[in-house]
Design a protein around this motif. Structure first.
Motif, PDB file in Angstrom:
ATOM      1  N   CYS A  67      49.904  75.543  71.833  1.00  0.00           N
ATOM      2  CA  CYS A  67      48.283  76.466  72.292  1.00  0.00           C
ATOM      3  C   CYS A  67      47.550  75.869  71.214  1.00  0.00           C
ATOM      4  O   CYS A  67      46.901  76.167  70.276  1.00  0.00           O
ATOM      5  CB  CYS A  67      49.006  77.619  71.959  1.00  0.00           C
ATOM      6  N   SER A  68      45.896  75.706  71.388  1.00  0.00           N
ATOM      7  CA  SER A  68      45.008  74.940  70.913  1.00  0.00           C
ATOM      8  C   SER A  68      43.392  75.870  71.270  1.00  0.00           C
ATOM      9  O   SER A  68      43.737  76.035  72.612  1.00  0.00           O
ATOM     10  CB  SER A  68      44.703  73.753  70.955  1.00  0.00           C
ATOM     11  N   ARG A  74      39.250  75.726  77.005  1.00  0.00           N
ATOM     12  CA  ARG A  74      38.790  75.443  78.620  1.00  0.00           C
ATOM     13  C   ARG A  74      39.421  76.602  80.125  1.00  0.00           C
ATOM     14  O   ARG A  74      38.730  77.078  81.349  1.00  0.00           O
ATOM     15  CB  ARG A  74      40.392  74.630  78.578  1.00  0.00           C
ATOM     16  N   PHE A  75      40.657  77.433  79.849  1.00  0.00           N
ATOM     17  CA  PHE A  75      41.447  78.847  80.364  1.00  0.00           C
ATOM     18  C   PHE A  75      39.945  79.804  79.912  1.00  0.00           C
ATOM     19  O   PHE A  75      39.626  80.092  82.083  1.00  0.00           O
ATOM     20  CB  PHE A  75      42.613  79.340  79.741  1.00  0.00           C
ATOM     21  N   GLU A  76      39.389  79.779  79.231  1.00  0.00           N
ATOM     22  CA  GLU A  76      38.238  81.216  79.082  1.00  0.00           C
ATOM     23  C   GLU A  76      37.212  80.616  79.746  1.00  0.00           C
ATOM     24  O   GLU A  76      36.549  81.615  80.777  1.00  0.00           O
ATOM     25  CB  GLU A  76      37.879  81.587  77.403  1.00  0.00           C
ATOM     26  N   LEU A 119      49.125  81.301  76.811  1.00  0.00           N
ATOM     27  CA  LEU A 119      47.660  81.954  77.844  1.00  0.00           C
ATOM     28  C   LEU A 119      48.876  81.874  78.795  1.00  0.00           C
ATOM     29  O   LEU A 119      48.002  82.267  80.359  1.00  0.00           O
ATOM     30  CB  LEU A 119      47.403  80.711  77.951  1.00  0.00           C
ATOM     31  N   GLU A 120      49.884  81.869  79.676  1.00  0.00           N
ATOM     32  CA  GLU A 120      50.822  82.506  80.408  1.00  0.00           C
ATOM     33  C   GLU A 120      50.035  83.635  81.331  1.00  0.00           C
ATOM     34  O   GLU A 120      49.712  83.778  82.707  1.00  0.00           O
ATOM     35  CB  GLU A 120      52.140  82.020  80.608  1.00  0.00           C
ATOM     36  N   PRO A 121      50.585  84.607  80.483  1.00  0.00           N
ATOM     37  CA  PRO A 121      50.172  85.792  80.696  1.00  0.00           C
ATOM     38  C   PRO A 121      48.683  86.525  80.976  1.00  0.00           C
ATOM     39  O   PRO A 121      48.515  87.329  82.050  1.00  0.00           O
ATOM     40  CB  PRO A 121      50.284  87.039  79.320  1.00  0.00           C
ATOM     41  N   LEU A 166      43.883  87.396  76.111  1.00  0.00           N
ATOM     42  CA  LEU A 166      42.361  86.115  75.788  1.00  0.00           C
ATOM     43  C   LEU A 166      41.917  86.428  74.213  1.00  0.00           C
ATOM     44  O   LEU A 166      42.458  86.358  73.663  1.00  0.00           O
ATOM     45  CB  LEU A 166      41.443  86.157  76.082  1.00  0.00           C
ATOM     46  N   ALA A 167      41.881  87.915  74.511  1.00  0.00           N
ATOM     47  CA  ALA A 167      41.904  88.596  73.201  1.00  0.00           C
ATOM     48  C   ALA A 167      43.070  88.140  71.910  1.00  0.00           C
ATOM     49  O   ALA A 167      43.083  88.241  71.039  1.00  0.00           O
ATOM     50  CB  ALA A 167      40.737  89.405  72.877  1.00  0.00           C
TER      51      ALA A 167
END
Length: 177
Positions: A67-68, A74-76, A119-121, A166-167
């Motif tokens: 997790c970086s 990237r996911f955001e 970031l799975e949830p 995300l927050a």
């Protein structure tokens, strides 16, 4: 830059005459085609094209299990792109079957995105959001606006949950569990 021999003022390499006294400059084939304004303009165009290309390319994920900040950004970016694209489709006056197919494709692509465990949830919320948006389109196409309103409310709940996850991840980076 070149200097006028008569009035000793500086002029651009592309100028044919001195702007101060009007004296004609000698032609130098090595210098004259490369005026400073052309060079600066070319550099600005190159910088603009580089910036557009950089923003268009998705960030590469360093390691799916780690997790970086890069994986978070990237996911955001992926989530915000899907959000904008779905809003664009739902704003159209008439939804076609191709639009519904595109909405379903977004959901399938989101399922295939590799993300780290932190970031799975958020990924699950994004998939649920995209699923609700698909059914908003389906119900709107059928004219079942109560069902579409219910799905819109659910989509908002999933999007808020996604932003909350995300927050939380952003606060704990880079030491997220």
């Amino acid at each position: 830059m070149k200097r006028c021999e008569v009035c000793n003022k500086l002029a651009d390499n592309g100028d044919r005459r001195c702007q101060n006294c009007g004296t004609e400059f000698k032609y130098d084939p090595r210098v004259t085609p490369f005026s400073e304004t052309r060079i600066v303009f070319a550099l600005l165009v190159i910088a603009l094209v580089s910036w557009v290309v950089y923003n268009a390319l998705p960030l590469k994920m360093p390691d799916p299990s780690d997790c970086s900040r890069t994986s978070y950004r990237r996911f955001e970016r992926i989530a915000n792109t899907y959000y904008g694209d779905t809003k664009r489709i739902l704003r159209s006056d008439m939804l076609l079957s191709a639009d519904l197919s595109e909405l379903r494709t977004y959901r399938n692509k989101a399922e295939a995105v590799p993300v780290p465990a932190c970031l799975e949830p958020a990924k699950e919320d994004l998939i649920s959001y995209l699923n609700e948006v698909y059914y908003i389109g389906v119900f709107s196409r059928w004219g079942a606006y109560r069902g579409a309103a219910y799905r819109t409310e659910n989509a908002g709940i999933y999007w808020d949950a996604l932003e909350q996850h995300l927050a939380e991840v952003k606060d704990c980076l880079p030491d997220c569990p």
